[in-house]
Design a protein around this motif. Structure first.
Motif, PDB file in Angstrom:
ATOM      1  N   THR A  74     181.478  16.841  -8.548  1.00  0.00           N
ATOM      2  CA  THR A  74     182.354  17.937  -8.173  1.00  0.00           C
ATOM      3  C   THR A  74     182.760  17.827  -6.713  1.00  0.00           C
ATOM      4  O   THR A  74     182.009  18.225  -5.827  1.00  0.00           O
ATOM      5  CB  THR A  74     181.618  19.287  -8.373  1.00  0.00           C
ATOM      6  OG1 THR A  74     181.092  19.335  -9.707  1.00  0.00           O
ATOM      7  CG2 THR A  74     182.556  20.465  -8.167  1.00  0.00           C
TER       8      THR A  74
ATOM      9  N   ASP B 135     185.138  16.291 -11.896  1.00  0.00           N
ATOM     10  CA  ASP B 135     185.915  17.533 -11.866  1.00  0.00           C
ATOM     11  C   ASP B 135     187.040  17.393 -10.835  1.00  0.00           C
ATOM     12  O   ASP B 135     186.910  17.812  -9.685  1.00  0.00           O
ATOM     13  CB  ASP B 135     185.013  18.729 -11.543  1.00  0.00           C
ATOM     14  CG  ASP B 135     185.751  20.047 -11.785  1.00  0.00           C
ATOM     15  OD1 ASP B 135     186.994  20.018 -11.977  1.00  0.00           O
ATOM     16  OD2 ASP B 135     185.098  21.107 -11.775  1.00  0.00           O
TER      17      ASP B 135
ATOM     18  N   GLN C 229     190.918  23.486  -8.103  1.00  0.00           N
ATOM     19  CA  GLN C 229     190.310  24.799  -8.335  1.00  0.00           C
ATOM     20  C   GLN C 229     189.421  25.131  -7.146  1.00  0.00           C
ATOM     21  O   GLN C 229     188.953  24.235  -6.441  1.00  0.00           O
ATOM     22  CB  GLN C 229     189.405  24.743  -9.577  1.00  0.00           C
ATOM     23  CG  GLN C 229     190.120  24.621 -10.892  1.00  0.00           C
ATOM     24  CD  GLN C 229     190.492  25.969 -11.465  1.00  0.00           C
ATOM     25  OE1 GLN C 229     190.213  27.009 -10.869  1.00  0.00           O
ATOM     26  NE2 GLN C 229     191.153  25.958 -12.609  1.00  0.00           N
TER      27      GLN C 229
ATOM     28  N   LYS D 220     184.575  25.942  -9.939  1.00  0.00           N
ATOM     29  CA  LYS D 220     184.053  24.675 -10.471  1.00  0.00           C
ATOM     30  C   LYS D 220     182.547  24.758 -10.716  1.00  0.00           C
ATOM     31  O   LYS D 220     182.055  24.297 -11.744  1.00  0.00           O
ATOM     32  CB  LYS D 220     184.339  23.526  -9.490  1.00  0.00           C
ATOM     33  CG  LYS D 220     185.804  23.118  -9.388  1.00  0.00           C
ATOM     34  CD  LYS D 220     185.923  21.886  -8.470  1.00  0.00           C
ATOM     35  CE  LYS D 220     187.336  21.378  -8.385  1.00  0.00           C
ATOM     36  NZ  LYS D 220     187.433  20.107  -7.650  1.00  0.00           N
TER      37      LYS D 220
END
Lengths: 594, 594
Positions: free
Chosen positions: B503, B532, B536, B541
């Protein structure tokens, strides 16, 4: 796997109803077993080949960024009613009432369900493009299941669907998919041609089929000798042809009695003329309506569409329908089947003169059917024909009315026709099995079901879609059809049920130990190997191995062992070779790479 | 996989109709989507977990010598008529007419088809034993689909079938299968109990269920505190109980008016006695016939079977039917539902005295219902009960006739009952989800369908069979029910959709490069990782990652990168840890092994 732990029911005789090689051999070699018409058990060997083909398909879908899903086969009928495909799929769609009386369908394809999924989960251009695929069992109520695994009622398919904000994005994925399909079939060891295809009931603006060419194929392909064009006969255009509706008459119009002749070829034989000198006249009922606006330039409301092609040609209904729509504003047609109407038209003996002069008919004449001066046609009365029909003399004034009559391409292409590339290429015919099909769907489903996305200005548009199928079981059929010989199947390594069979002459003593050791070593280095541990005569074991078509057989015999050698034979090679015990594994690896 | 190429529609709210945790979380985390009642789309994450569970099942089936097949879901009804299961499955079996009018069934289980396969391919003891299995989609017309994926109409199952020449061989495979099931569930990270189970409509002599214990379970299990016994309530025997039909009466038989009281609990409350002081009397119609020879010792032809249990107990129909067969030669029974007959019996107010004295009835009294002197029972008239019923005083002489009345175990076990091991163990209750079921079928199907083998003397015998199922989707349910927390799901590595999520705080610049690099490295060493790459907020996330429950999250932030560290957090850990960039891969590997 040990042979004794598997279920491999080989048999010597072809099944009585098996007409094509793949059906015969896949049954005889114990790959599948028929449960009932169009429904098969996949036995251990058949399933192994199927799963290997499936995995190749999966890997190539993943490689182009596809995400795998699994969608249900049971669906509410209401979903199919939204797109009207409950009607267009007709009786091919399995329907049933559940215990509460709701109608549920068991489906052959998933455009509706995937569009419903996208309706509920996609709303922004930021989520596009997206490619989803599944490898799943499909159901289709085939009118006449046949040809073994080729026309079945339950089958494994890969179906992929892509979703886009722009048509350029669709083009990109379509091209990626096309390239992935070429890789898939090449990895499976199959020679496959991509051909232009008609979209059929799936719909959409462009499509290609991936065809394995072989005698058992149900499809007819036309391929240009220039190597730059191939199409399914349903879709195949034809190069430029001219047509002048013939020249001056060559004889008096002569009525002849032609009773008890079931078809054009019989009439032609009786009259001692070639079938290509006859005209074939088919009468269709006009069904459905187009908007009045579209019909304003055409005959107000035609009741019949009449198609005229040369006696040795066949009407292409897709071309016919497109021309009927374009020139006469006709939405759809179907061959007349009402017996009274058929009798009133004297179907089988219709003359084009009647059609041209009938106030409720519009007529499409194929270019070749309009390009000679002397024809034999029906006489508009049962059991009668006329000789020396001449369009300009005998069809009347309406022939020149473009709202009434058009001379255009409405027939199937045949071998010898000019390539539509108009580059001097000549078409030839092949038979093919359709393994895959890719479609640009456009917005047919998204509009019908309201699958919209918002662009960066929050404006809504229907999602643009593509869809892409592969019949996974058909990969096995194509391999069986194209790669077998008189001894049986012969698998490409990539989709062989096992790459190697280890066959001890007798599974006992030193032979057992050596066979066990080779079997264990091959499996340990990832070579998929089966050990024929059955108590059978060597001849029976060899015959089974050849029938099944393992790429390599390693035979362990007592005489060889005394000399420190093992027999290694590639299925495709004419002769076996004797290999030193220590070199067996390396030699097998080489043969599998070849 | 990049997140942006997948379809992961997470949502913050629980779906309105989702009552159990697995249903709520599998929908919210975007694993599945409901299409219609009991029919689900498996989305990319759900399918990945499903396929991992499936592969674990496949490996353990292969390890015990199973050969994988794939059998059709479409089957002719005639096959099910051979075993009578077209009737015993009743409305749960989907039926439809195909386009030619033949009745086709869409099946929930494959005993018939596999037996038909064995009929056609096995004929010698040399081919036995054999274990075949498949992992295939099943269909079941559930009356009321519910609890998300738990009660569905289309679902993935592993079903295995074994074939034997001797019952010792069946025992061996049954034990191998039992051990394989224990391995499968352990590899999936689930705590599962094997319990004795009733065979139900599958039939056979012995069976065990593999139960994941959790609150949402539909099954009730009873487990001995000695740790040596567990059974499904349907099957659970009870330790030795004595019964003396009570002692001397404690009061006069007293009739009381009890109107408008819907159940035993309400009557007991009104009369100010505990429910355990009441008798519950159920009347069944005797259906089917047994051979006269079996009935010779019993009542010539009983019309009713009456069951009497204590007011706080429930009749166990399997026990009731076995006792009715053993003592009275009754083939089968069902609760009476004819309204006239119900009225004539005053159903709801039946007194055991009437049953004992009815010439057409036989009576089974549960041991606990026969073990006290003072009961409240129905008064054989609507809205009336009697107090102080005493068996010996009030039931009459027939009570002592063993052809008429038996005092035996006919109730469900409950918490507090003695273990049937009679070792002082006490039973407690748990709720469980059935994940798997193993059965010794014996020859039920082979006899019905003529699946015989020849022994070494060419003598024919029916093949002895076992069958073994696992609901693959239920493995996901059990994991969701037992391993989730307030943030969402928390997958065991073996069945996580991805082991790791990488992420980046923002997918841009250095963070993008570092995230791409870690993502590529993890996938390159075979660690299943998702990146990811969405645009966002980091909080969104993280929340999604926790909701989905990836076992490890690797977070790439700009501040960390400046210091050369990366945040690594196990889903199960309370805190994240900062790991040096060079050590990230090794740390992730450690966490996944933990």
């Amino acid at each position: 796997m040990r042979w004794s732990q598997s279920l491999i029911p080989t048999q010597k005789q072809n099944p009585a109803d098996a007409k094509i090689v793949s059906h015969q051999l896949l049954i005889r070699a114990g790959f599948v077993r028929q449960l009932t018409a169009g429904v098969f058990d996949f036995l251990p060997l058949g399933l192994r080949s199927l799963r290997k083909a499936e995995q190749i398909v999966r890997e190539e879908m993943n490689a182009i960024g596809g995400a795998e899903v699994l969608l249900p086969a049971l669906q509410p009928l209401s979903l199919w009613q939204q797109t009207g495909r409950d009607k267009s799929y007709g009786d091919n769609l399995f329907r049933m009432k559940d215990r509460h009386g709701a109608t549920t369908v068991l489906v052959p394809t998933h455009e509706e369900v995937i569009t419903e999924l996208v309706c509920g989960t996609i709303n922004s251009y930021k989520q596009l493009p997206l490619t989803l695929y599944q490898i799943q069992t499909k159901f289709r109520d085939e009118f006449r299941p046949r040809f073994g695994l080729l026309r079945v009622r339950e089958f494994l398919m890969k179906d992929a669907y892509s979703f886009h904000a722009t048509s350029e994005s669709l083009d990109q994925t379509y091209n990626d998919m096309y390239a992935a399909y070429e890789k898939i079939f090449a990895r499976c060891g199959l020679a496959v041609s991509a051909v232009e295809a008609d979209s059929g009931p799936i719909g959409g603006s462009a499509s290609h089929e991936f065809m394995a060419t072989c005698e058992a194929g149900e499809d007819t392909l036309l391929i240009s000798d220039k190597g730059n064009f191939a199409a399914n006969v349903e879709k195949c255009e034809i190069g430029t042809r001219s047509s002048d509706l013939g020249g001056a008459p060559t004889g008096e119009l002569t009525r002849v009695h032609t009773p008890n002749l079931p078809g054009i070829d019989e009439v032609a034989a009786r009259l001692k003329i070639p079938a290509r000198q006859m005209l074939k006249t088919l009468v269709y009922t006009v069904i459905g309506k187009q908007d009045d606006a579209e019909r304003v330039e055409s005959l107000a409301s035609p009741k019949w569409l009449v198609a005229v092609v040369r006696g040795d040609h066949a009407v292409n209904e897709a071309k016919l329908k497109r021309a009927a729509s374009e020139y006469f504003g006709v939405a759809d047609v179907e061959l007349i089947d009402n017996p009274t109407v058929r009798a009133s038209w004297a179907i089988g003996f219709v003359g084009p003169d009647r059609a041209v002069n009938d106030p409720l008919s519009v007529v499409l004449i194929d270019l070749d059917a309009g390009n000679a001066a002397d024809w034999c046609t029906g006489a508009n009365e049962a059991d009668h024909h006329v000789m020396h029909f001449n369009w300009l003399r005998d069809a009347g004034d309406k022939l020149a009315d473009p709202k009434k009559v058009r001379v255009v391409d409405v027939r199937n292409a045949v071998a010898g026709d000019p390539s539509p590339k108009n580059d001097g290429g000549v078409l030839s015919e092949r038979k093919g099995i359709e393994l895959g099909h890719v479609f640009k769907l456009g917005t047919k489903y998204s509009v019908a079901m309201g699958a919209n996305f918002k662009d960066d200005k929050q404006k809504e548009y229907p999602v643009i879609m593509g869809c892409y199928g592969i019949g996974v079981g058909r990969i096995l059929i194509a391999a069986a059809e194209s790669l077998s010989d008189e001894k049986g199947l012969s698998w490409p390594v990539a989709i062989a049920p096992y790459s190697v069979v280890v066959t001890p002459i007798k599974y006992d003593g030193e032979m057992k130990d050596a066979a066990d050791s080779i079997y264990a070593k091959l499996n340990a280095i990832g070579i998929d190997t089966i050990l024929d541990d059955r108590d059978q005569r060597p001849g029976a074991k060899f015959a089974d191995a050849d029938l099944i078509g393992f790429p390599v057989r390693v035979t362990v015999g007592d005489r060889g062992l005394k000399e420190g050698v093992i027999e290694v034979k590639a299925r495709k090679a004419a002769e076996a070779e004797m290999v030193k015990l220590d070199d067996v594994i390396a030699r097998v690896q080489e043969l599998l790479k070849a």
